[in-house]
Design a protein around this motif. Structure first.
Motif, PDB file in Angstrom:
ATOM      1  N   THR A  99      17.616   5.508  61.354  1.00 40.18           N
ATOM      2  CA  THR A  99      16.936   5.164  60.109  1.00 40.18           C
ATOM      3  C   THR A  99      17.629   3.960  59.496  1.00 40.18           C
ATOM      4  OG1 THR A  99      16.350   5.848  57.869  1.00 40.18           O
ATOM      5  CG2 THR A  99      18.340   6.816  58.787  1.00 40.18           C
TER       6      THR A  99
ATOM      7  N   GLU B  93      27.469  10.350  54.667  1.00 35.38           N
ATOM      8  CA  GLU B  93      26.425  10.787  55.584  1.00 35.38           C
ATOM      9  C   GLU B  93      26.180   9.778  56.702  1.00 35.38           C
ATOM     10  OE1 GLU B  93      22.970  11.839  53.368  1.00 35.38           O
ATOM     11  OE2 GLU B  93      24.037  13.297  52.118  1.00 35.38           O
ATOM     12  N   HIS B  94      26.847   8.646  56.649  1.00 30.52           N
ATOM     13  CA  HIS B  94      26.687   7.611  57.674  1.00 30.52           C
ATOM     14  C   HIS B  94      28.002   7.291  58.384  1.00 30.52           C
ATOM     15  CE1 HIS B  94      22.721   6.712  55.925  1.00 30.52           C
ATOM     16  NE2 HIS B  94      23.324   6.833  54.755  1.00 30.52           N
TER      17      HIS B  94
ATOM     18  N   THR C 286      27.748   6.433  62.374  1.00 31.29           N
ATOM     19  CA  THR C 286      27.670   4.987  62.582  1.00 31.29           C
ATOM     20  C   THR C 286      28.942   4.453  63.221  1.00 31.29           C
ATOM     21  OG1 THR C 286      26.170   4.731  60.696  1.00 31.29           O
ATOM     22  CG2 THR C 286      27.363   2.768  61.426  1.00 31.29           C
TER      23      THR C 286
ATOM     24  N   TRP D 250      23.241   1.343  63.068  1.00 30.98           N
ATOM     25  CA  TRP D 250      23.304   2.166  61.851  1.00 30.98           C
ATOM     26  C   TRP D 250      22.707   3.538  62.130  1.00 30.98           C
ATOM     27  CZ3 TRP D 250      25.792   1.904  57.427  1.00 30.98           C
ATOM     28  CH2 TRP D 250      25.385   2.715  56.361  1.00 30.98           C
ATOM     29  N   ARG D 251      23.401   4.590  61.687  1.00 27.33           N
ATOM     30  CA  ARG D 251      22.959   5.960  61.934  1.00 27.33           C
ATOM     31  C   ARG D 251      22.992   6.767  60.637  1.00 27.33           C
ATOM     32  NH1 ARG D 251      21.786   3.435  65.898  1.00 27.33           N
ATOM     33  NH2 ARG D 251      22.620   3.743  68.000  1.00 27.33           N
ATOM     34  N   LYS D 252      22.120   7.754  60.559  1.00 28.98           N
ATOM     35  CA  LYS D 252      22.134   8.747  59.493  1.00 28.98           C
ATOM     36  C   LYS D 252      22.566  10.074  60.101  1.00 28.98           C
ATOM     37  CE  LYS D 252      21.010  10.960  55.630  1.00 28.98           C
ATOM     38  NZ  LYS D 252      21.657  12.226  55.992  1.00 28.98           N
TER      39      LYS D 252
ATOM     40  N   SER E 269      23.094  12.799  64.253  1.00 29.99           N
ATOM     41  CA  SER E 269      22.892  11.355  64.310  1.00 29.99           C
ATOM     42  C   SER E 269      21.428  11.062  64.597  1.00 29.99           C
ATOM     43  CB  SER E 269      23.769  10.735  65.404  1.00 29.99           C
ATOM     44  OG  SER E 269      23.517   9.352  65.548  1.00 29.99           O
TER      45      SER E 269
ATOM     46  N   ARG F 270      18.451   3.467  54.054  1.00 32.63           N
ATOM     47  CA  ARG F 270      19.546   3.277  53.104  1.00 32.63           C
ATOM     48  C   ARG F 270      20.319   1.993  53.381  1.00 32.63           C
ATOM     49  NH1 ARG F 270      22.112   9.355  52.762  1.00 32.63           N
ATOM     50  NH2 ARG F 270      20.289  10.392  51.880  1.00 32.63           N
ATOM     51  N   ARG F 271      20.504   1.654  54.659  1.00 33.01           N
ATOM     52  CA  ARG F 271      21.288   0.460  54.960  1.00 33.01           C
ATOM     53  C   ARG F 271      20.656  -0.776  54.346  1.00 33.01           C
ATOM     54  NH1 ARG F 271      20.917  -3.777  57.717  1.00 33.01           N
ATOM     55  NH2 ARG F 271      19.037  -3.130  58.827  1.00 33.01           N
TER      56      ARG F 271
ATOM     57  N   ALA G  64      14.993  12.583  61.231  1.00 36.39           N
ATOM     58  CA  ALA G  64      15.622  13.763  60.657  1.00 36.39           C
ATOM     59  C   ALA G  64      14.929  15.056  61.035  1.00 36.39           C
ATOM     60  CB  ALA G  64      15.671  13.630  59.136  1.00 36.39           C
TER      61      ALA G  64
END
Length: 272
Positions: free
Chosen positions: A63, A143-144, A148, A84-86, A60, A66-67, A227
């Motif tokens: 970022t 991946e989220h 998330t 929001w998490r990656k 986690s 992407r959101r 990351a």
């Protein structure tokens, strides 16, 4: 239902696997893997590792990239924007955390992607059946989804922010393991978006010593800054092969001071 790489269907498959597993009351831990994933240790080692802590293992980090482009959460879902998490889809979960990744949460992701301008642009250009458009466009929900959802549901403090799976991206480079390639989602798909595939010639003692090595785990809470951040510090020693439950209790318990770095490895094709 067909599952296509990078699309919301992968998160749907993940959710359905978890819901199915929860039907058995004996299921207390789960580890998500793919057909190209292999265990790095015997069963007793994995079992001891997962049951030696009450926490889940979920990568986690923070970022918004992407959101902002691929998801449009409504005003009522503001918490999804704030938390929001990656991460990686390769997670190890306790039963309590499995129960949070349900169909209701999946629908939040599916609808938010469907409402995004990028998805709308894709639907206008899509030449196939309209109902398949959202199942084809890349949004990387898998991946989220776990990281998330656990953050939104207030369970983020109950996870170790690290995936249990050894994984690289891009072409295999023995001296240059890239954890995550930079991703420009406005460009055509790149090879570095996909996980490294290890061919038979790639499986060396040096590689396995890293994958089966032992690490010190920092106590940093989720989410990590980016990351490139990690809580693992290699200890330059390899986990002994635990062929019995007694061996596993000695070698495989999770500890922040000294524990196996990883439980699984991918991508390992059949020929390897």
């Amino acid at each position: 239902t067909r599952v296509k790489w990078g699309t919301v269907t992968v998160a749907r498959a993940e959710m359905r696997l978890i819901v199915s597993a929860l039907r058995d009351p004996r299921t207390q831990r789960s580890i998500l893997m793919s057909e190209a994933g292999v265990p790095l240790h015997p069963f007793w080692c994995l079992h001891t590792y997962l049951f030696s802590t009450k926490k889940s293992f979920v990568a986690s980090w923070l970022t918004d990239q992407r959101r902002k482009v691929l998801y449009d959460f409504g005003v009522e879902d503001d918490l999804y924007r704030k938390r929001w998490r990656k991460g990686h889809q390769w997670v190890a979960l306790t039963r309590e955390h499995m129960a949070l990744l349900d169909a209701f949460q999946y629908e939040k992701f599916r609808k938010a992607h469907a409402m995004s301008s990028r998805a709308a642009d894709f639907r206008r250009e899509w030449r196939g059946p309209a109902k398949e458009a959202d199942d084809t466009h890349h949004c990387f929900a898998d991946e989220h989804f776990a990281a998330t959802t656990l953050a939104v549901r207030g369970a983020e403090g109950e996870v170790v922010p690290a995936s249990p799976t050894y994984i690289s991206f891009g072409a295999y480079r023995p001296q240059q393991r890239r954890l995550l390639a930079p991703l420009d989602i406005t460009q055509p798909m790149k090879r570095d978006w996909r996980a490294t595939t290890y061919r038979p010639a790639d499986i060396t003692n040096e590689l396995m010593d890293v994958a089966r090595g032992r690490c010190r785990f920092a106590t940093d809470p989720a989410p990590l800054a980016d990351a490139d951040s990690t809580i693992r510090t290699p200890l330059a020693k390899v986990t002994a092969w635990a062929s019995t439950e007694r061996d596993a209790r000695r070698e495989c318990r999770f500890s922040h001071d000294d524990a196996p770095c990883y439980l699984m490895m991918r991508k390992i094709p059949k020929e390897t």
